[in-house]
Scaffold this motif. Structure first.
Motif, mmCIF file in Angstrom:
data_model
loop_
_atom_site.group_PDB
_atom_site.id
_atom_site.type_symbol
_atom_site.label_atom_id
_atom_site.label_comp_id
_atom_site.label_asym_id
_atom_site.label_seq_id
_atom_site.Cartn_x
_atom_site.Cartn_y
_atom_site.Cartn_z
ATOM 1 N N GLU A 72 0.836 -1.202 0.000
ATOM 2 C CA GLU A 72 0.000 0.000 0.000
ATOM 3 C C GLU A 72 0.880 1.266 0.000
ATOM 4 N N LEU A 73 1.901 1.240 0.842
ATOM 5 C CA LEU A 73 2.795 2.399 0.945
ATOM 6 C C LEU A 73 3.563 2.620 -0.348
ATOM 7 N N GLN A 74 3.856 1.522 -1.025
ATOM 8 C CA GLN A 74 4.575 1.621 -2.289
ATOM 9 C C GLN A 74 3.731 2.354 -3.328
ATOM 10 N N GLU A 75 2.448 1.961 -3.414
ATOM 11 C CA GLU A 75 1.563 2.608 -4.378
ATOM 12 C C GLU A 75 1.394 4.081 -4.049
ATOM 13 N N ARG A 76 1.221 4.349 -2.773
ATOM 14 C CA ARG A 76 0.969 5.717 -2.344
ATOM 15 C C ARG A 76 2.177 6.633 -2.524
ATOM 16 N N ASN A 77 3.370 6.083 -2.319
ATOM 17 C CA ASN A 77 4.575 6.922 -2.324
ATOM 18 C C ASN A 77 5.493 6.695 -3.521
ATOM 19 N N GLY A 78 5.102 5.824 -4.444
ATOM 20 C CA GLY A 78 5.945 5.546 -5.615
ATOM 21 C C GLY A 78 7.322 5.026 -5.255
ATOM 22 N N LEU A 79 7.360 4.155 -4.264
ATOM 23 C CA LEU A 79 8.630 3.642 -3.741
ATOM 24 C C LEU A 79 9.159 2.456 -4.531
ATOM 25 N N ALA A 80 10.465 2.283 -4.500
ATOM 26 C CA ALA A 80 11.054 1.017 -4.935
ATOM 27 C C ALA A 80 11.490 0.265 -3.671
ATOM 28 N N TYR A 81 11.458 -1.054 -3.756
ATOM 29 C CA TYR A 81 11.933 -1.875 -2.640
ATOM 30 C C TYR A 81 13.028 -2.824 -3.114
ATOM 31 N N LEU A 82 14.061 -2.939 -2.305
ATOM 32 C CA LEU A 82 14.967 -4.075 -2.431
ATOM 33 C C LEU A 82 14.592 -4.959 -1.249
ATOM 34 N N PHE A 83 13.867 -6.013 -1.546
ATOM 35 C CA PHE A 83 13.263 -6.818 -0.498
ATOM 36 C C PHE A 83 14.086 -8.085 -0.307
ATOM 37 N N ILE A 84 14.794 -8.137 0.831
ATOM 38 C CA ILE A 84 15.683 -9.253 1.106
ATOM 39 C C ILE A 84 14.933 -10.335 1.868
ATOM 40 N N SER A 85 15.068 -11.562 1.394
ATOM 41 C CA SER A 85 14.353 -12.653 2.053
ATOM 42 C C SER A 85 15.059 -13.973 1.794
ATOM 43 N N HIS A 86 14.981 -14.887 2.761
ATOM 44 C CA HIS A 86 15.525 -16.218 2.488
ATOM 45 C C HIS A 86 14.400 -17.120 1.986
ATOM 46 N N ASP A 87 13.201 -16.562 1.893
ATOM 47 C CA ASP A 87 12.007 -17.351 1.651
ATOM 48 C C ASP A 87 11.298 -16.886 0.370
ATOM 49 N N LEU A 88 11.361 -17.725 -0.661
ATOM 50 C CA LEU A 88 10.741 -17.348 -1.931
ATOM 51 C C LEU A 88 9.226 -17.227 -1.843
ATOM 52 N N ALA A 89 8.626 -17.987 -0.936
ATOM 53 C CA ALA A 89 7.161 -17.948 -0.831
ATOM 54 C C ALA A 89 6.705 -16.560 -0.392
ATOM 55 N N VAL A 90 7.470 -15.943 0.498
ATOM 56 C CA VAL A 90 7.103 -14.627 1.022
ATOM 57 C C VAL A 90 7.102 -13.583 -0.091
ATOM 58 N N VAL A 91 8.073 -13.692 -0.982
ATOM 59 C CA VAL A 91 8.234 -12.629 -1.978
ATOM 60 C C VAL A 91 7.318 -12.802 -3.193
ATOM 61 N N HIS A 92 6.722 -13.974 -3.301
ATOM 62 C CA HIS A 92 6.008 -14.297 -4.531
ATOM 63 C C HIS A 92 4.964 -13.266 -4.953
ATOM 64 N N HIS A 93 4.207 -12.766 -3.987
ATOM 65 C CA HIS A 93 3.107 -11.862 -4.345
ATOM 66 C C HIS A 93 3.508 -10.395 -4.379
ATOM 67 N N LEU A 94 4.699 -10.127 -3.895
ATOM 68 C CA LEU A 94 5.073 -8.724 -3.734
ATOM 69 C C LEU A 94 5.929 -8.207 -4.877
ATOM 70 N N VAL A 95 6.746 -9.086 -5.456
ATOM 71 C CA VAL A 95 7.868 -8.590 -6.247
ATOM 72 C C VAL A 95 7.630 -8.556 -7.756
ATOM 73 N N ASP A 96 8.401 -7.705 -8.411
ATOM 74 C CA ASP A 96 8.410 -7.648 -9.873
ATOM 75 C C ASP A 96 9.500 -8.570 -10.425
ATOM 76 N N ARG A 97 10.667 -8.506 -9.781
ATOM 77 C CA ARG A 97 11.788 -9.332 -10.228
ATOM 78 C C ARG A 97 12.459 -9.962 -9.021
ATOM 79 N N VAL A 98 13.224 -11.014 -9.298
ATOM 80 C CA VAL A 98 13.924 -11.738 -8.238
ATOM 81 C C VAL A 98 15.401 -11.895 -8.631
#
Ligand SMILES: Nc1ncnc2c1ncn2[C@@H]1O[C@H](COP(=O)(O)OP(=O)(O)O)[C@@H](O)[C@H]1O
Ligand code: SF4
Ligand SMILES: [Mg+2]
Length: 318
Positions: free
Chosen positions: A197-223
């Motif tokens: 939600e904050l990303q849409e509102r603020n036009g943010l980019a994220y570098l989202f670090i995770s050891h878990d691919l399942a967590v990132v599945h719905h959030l990310v554009d690229r891996v």
């Protein structure tokens, strides 16, 4: 994609054991080795890999907390040096895994949130107070949170405070280093939704670090997949989940339980990641790779394009 931050041939090496108690020889630990990667404006890029693969090290490089041993960084096309880091430092913020350790226990939330603005020095106390009030609302905390202290909040709420703090200087990129790992599973999706939600509102980019691919599945554009400090695959979410090209990515995906998946689970790779003090020659993944051949032990594979929006460092991709 308009690149926001670009890493070019970034290596991070730690000298360890130098003149230690036991007089050990200096050894070099390569936490990141020749990493080339870009995060686009407004993009969410996941950085995944098992523990010790160098995710935090790279995240810290992007956030300006760790100087690379070699290579260069660009921010909006400009090479980052001591002078240009000044602007970039405001525009790149970081959220850590441990939402308690990251917050000063003696500061009320109203001050914690706008501390980055205070350090910048270009905002009045009234402006900071107004910004803190707005941010508390944006991250879904009650108004009275402003006058309270970190220990009065749950883990999920504390992570909301940390996110508000990262947002306060209006960054273009937030490096989120395993921001959900310390939270209860029931809270994780709430914080994930908030981040979206904050990303849409603020036009943010994220570098989202995770050891878990399942967590990132719905959030990310690229891996981007890291193994022993090397990027082994970079792909759009669709390509990566549909047809991973690197055997390590495949193994990571196989270890993720997902609803509706046909592929048998549990076909995980054996063995452990070797020490970054003694990386194997050739392809660093070869001791664990079911597809390894003689060439893999001798020749380092380049991160080459294997299809649209997909690159893999493997002599025998697919
Ligand atoms: N300050 C440091 N000094 C020495 N070694 C370090 C330091 N920071 C990280 N490392 C080592 O670098 C490698 C990568 O660590 P890290 O970036 O924390 O991986 P990850 O976040 O993927 O778990 C590990 O082998 C770790 O022990
Ligand atoms: S280069 Fe060889 S060892 Fe490395 S991942 Fe590819 S097939 Fe496996
Ligand atoms: Mg880490």
């Amino acid at each position: 994609m308009t690149p926001l931050v670009e890493l070019q041939d970034i290596s991070v090496r730690f000298e360890i054991g130098a003149g230690g108690l036991f007089g050990r020889a200096r050894r070099t630990l390569a936490a990141a080795e020749r990493v080339c990667l870009a995060v686009g404006e407004g993009e969410t890029l996941a950085l995944v890999g098992e523990s010790g693969s160098g995710k935090s090290t790279l995240g810290n490089v992007v956030a300006g907390l760790q100087a690379p041993s070699a290579g260069s960084l660009r921010f909006r096309g400009r090479l980052l040096d001591a002078a240009t880091w000044r602007e970039a430092r405001r525009a790149i913020q970081i959220v850590f895994q441990d939402p308690f350790g990251a917050l000063d226990p003696r500061m009320p939330v109203s001050e914690i949130i706008v501390e980055p603005l205070r350090i910048q020095g270009s905002f009045s106390a009234a402006e900071r107070a107004a910004r803190a009030a707005a941010l508390v609302e944006q991250v879904g905390l009650p108004k009275d949170a402003l006058n309270r202290y970190p220990h009065e909040f749950s883990g999920g709420q504390r992570q909301r405070i940390a996110i508000a703090r990262a947002l306060s200087p209006r960054p273009a990129l937030i490096v989120a280093d395993e921001p959900l790992s310390a939270l209860d599973v029931s809270i994780q999706s709430q914080v994930l939704n908030l981040m979206k939600e904050l990303q849409e509102r603020n036009g943010l980019a994220y570098l989202f670090i995770s050891h878990d691919l399942a967590v990132v599945h719905h959030l990310v554009d690229r891996v981007a997949v890291l193994y022993l400090g090397r990027l082994v695959e970079v792909a759009t979410r669709e390509a990566l989940f549909a047809h991973p090209q690197h055997p390590y990515t495949r193994a990571l995906l196989d270890s993720v339980p997902r609803i509706g998946r046909r592929r048998p689970r549990g076909r995980t790779i054996g063995g452990e990641m070797p020490s970054p003090l003694a990386p194997p020659p050739g392809c660093v993944f070869h001791p664990r790779c079911p597809k390894a051949q003689a060439r893999c032990r001798a020749e380092v594979p380049a991160l080459d394009e294997t299809g649209p929006g997909q690159r893999a460092a493997c002599h025998f991709p697919g």
